[in-house]
Design an enzyme around this catalytic site. Structure first.
Site, PDB file in Angstrom:
ATOM      1  N   VAL A 140       0.914  -1.147   0.000  1.00  0.00           N
ATOM      2  CA  VAL A 140       0.000   0.000   0.000  1.00  0.00           C
ATOM      3  C   VAL A 140       0.948   1.190   0.000  1.00  0.00           C
ATOM      4  O   VAL A 140       1.506   1.551   1.021  1.00  0.00           O
ATOM      5  CB  VAL A 140      -0.955  -0.016   1.218  1.00  0.00           C
ATOM      6  CG1 VAL A 140      -1.808   1.245   1.235  1.00  0.00           C
ATOM      7  CG2 VAL A 140      -1.839  -1.261   1.188  1.00  0.00           C
ATOM      8  N   PRO A 141       1.182   1.794  -1.179  1.00  0.00           N
ATOM      9  CA  PRO A 141       2.371   2.598  -1.469  1.00  0.00           C
ATOM     10  C   PRO A 141       2.389   4.018  -0.910  1.00  0.00           C
ATOM     11  O   PRO A 141       2.318   4.997  -1.648  1.00  0.00           O
ATOM     12  CB  PRO A 141       2.378   2.618  -2.998  1.00  0.00           C
ATOM     13  CG  PRO A 141       0.920   2.571  -3.364  1.00  0.00           C
ATOM     14  CD  PRO A 141       0.294   1.674  -2.337  1.00  0.00           C
ATOM     15  N   CYS A 142       2.560   4.157   0.394  1.00  0.00           N
ATOM     16  CA  CYS A 142       2.608   5.484   1.005  1.00  0.00           C
ATOM     17  C   CYS A 142       3.818   6.286   0.530  1.00  0.00           C
ATOM     18  O   CYS A 142       3.821   7.513   0.637  1.00  0.00           O
ATOM     19  CB  CYS A 142       2.547   5.397   2.526  1.00  0.00           C
ATOM     20  SG  CYS A 142       3.765   4.314   3.260  1.00  0.00           S
ATOM     21  N   HIS A 143       4.823   5.628  -0.041  1.00  0.00           N
ATOM     22  CA  HIS A 143       5.966   6.359  -0.595  1.00  0.00           C
ATOM     23  C   HIS A 143       5.549   7.206  -1.800  1.00  0.00           C
ATOM     24  O   HIS A 143       6.253   8.136  -2.169  1.00  0.00           O
ATOM     25  CB  HIS A 143       7.103   5.401  -0.973  1.00  0.00           C
ATOM     26  CG  HIS A 143       6.744   4.385  -2.009  1.00  0.00           C
ATOM     27  ND1 HIS A 143       6.064   3.223  -1.703  1.00  0.00           N
ATOM     28  CD2 HIS A 143       6.963   4.358  -3.348  1.00  0.00           C
ATOM     29  CE1 HIS A 143       5.888   2.516  -2.808  1.00  0.00           C
ATOM     30  NE2 HIS A 143       6.429   3.191  -3.822  1.00  0.00           N
ATOM     31  N   ARG A 144       4.393   6.927  -2.382  1.00  0.00           N
ATOM     32  CA  ARG A 144       3.902   7.683  -3.534  1.00  0.00           C
ATOM     33  C   ARG A 144       3.100   8.915  -3.136  1.00  0.00           C
ATOM     34  O   ARG A 144       2.575   9.601  -3.997  1.00  0.00           O
ATOM     35  CB  ARG A 144       3.032   6.783  -4.412  1.00  0.00           C
ATOM     36  CG  ARG A 144       3.792   5.606  -5.001  1.00  0.00           C
ATOM     37  CD  ARG A 144       2.904   4.720  -5.844  1.00  0.00           C
ATOM     38  NE  ARG A 144       3.609   3.484  -6.178  1.00  0.00           N
ATOM     39  CZ  ARG A 144       3.016   2.332  -6.433  1.00  0.00           C
ATOM     40  NH1 ARG A 144       1.694   2.262  -6.427  1.00  0.00           N
ATOM     41  NH2 ARG A 144       3.729   1.270  -6.714  1.00  0.00           N
TER      42      ARG A 144
END
Length: 183
Positions: A140-144
């Protein structure tokens, strides 16, 4: 009920990721580093015991390794959403379903996309707080998710894995130009 866990080696500046899978095979946790540190708290919340079971964690660990090696762009893993509720669940599901590999969004944009907050100046802050408590980062790409730098520009903001890890992940996805080769 149990959470099976495994550590996945990763290139610097990440070092390692630890993943945990629930009895039904759904991914419940991805943590920075090796070992069970944050997993113990999750296991307590879910009322589950931690076990080592490589057969159960094999798929999640393999997909994380493939992603980190640049061979995977989409994860084919079910997510265990049980530890998330309310706005947190809504925002993280929206991020997971609507922000693909190689794309970034701002905190405010994600707040608007999710509809999880009534219109207010604090919606972006709410999203920022949720990103900091994401139990399954990378997948779940919180880096994005980026912060506003003013004037409609985005900046990196904070990141649970550290800013070098966020930069590395965004370079892997082609969002940023790599400045150093960490491999």
């Amino acid at each position: 009920m149990t959470l099976a866990w495994q550590t996945v080696p990763a290139p610097a500046p990440i070092g390692a990721l630890t993943c945990a899978v629930a009895d039904d095979g759904a991914l419940a946790h991805v943590g920075w580093g090796s070992g069970t540190g944050t997993l113990e708290a999750l296991a307590g919340v879910l009322g589950e015991e931690l076990v080592v079971d490589e057969a159960r964690t094999r798929d999640a660990a393999a997909q994380l390794a493939e992603y980190l090696d640049g061979r995977r762009r989409v994860f084919d893993l079910r997510i265990d959403w049980r530890s998330m509720r309310g706005s947190r669940l809504t925002v993280l599901r929206t991020l997971h379903e609507q922000v693909p590999y190689g794309r970034v969004v701002g905190y405010g944009e994600l707040a608007e996309m999710s509809g999880a907050f009534a219109e207010s100046w604090s919606a972006a802050r709410g999203v920022g707080s949720i990103m900091g408590s994401n139990p399954v980062p990378v997948v779940v790409p919180c880096h994005r998710v980026l912060t506003s730098a003013g004037g409609g520009k985005l900046a990196l903001g904070g990141f649970g894995g550290g800013l070098p890890a966020k930069e590395w992940l965004l370079a892997l996805e082609g969002v940023l130009t790599p400045t150093l080769d960490f491999r």
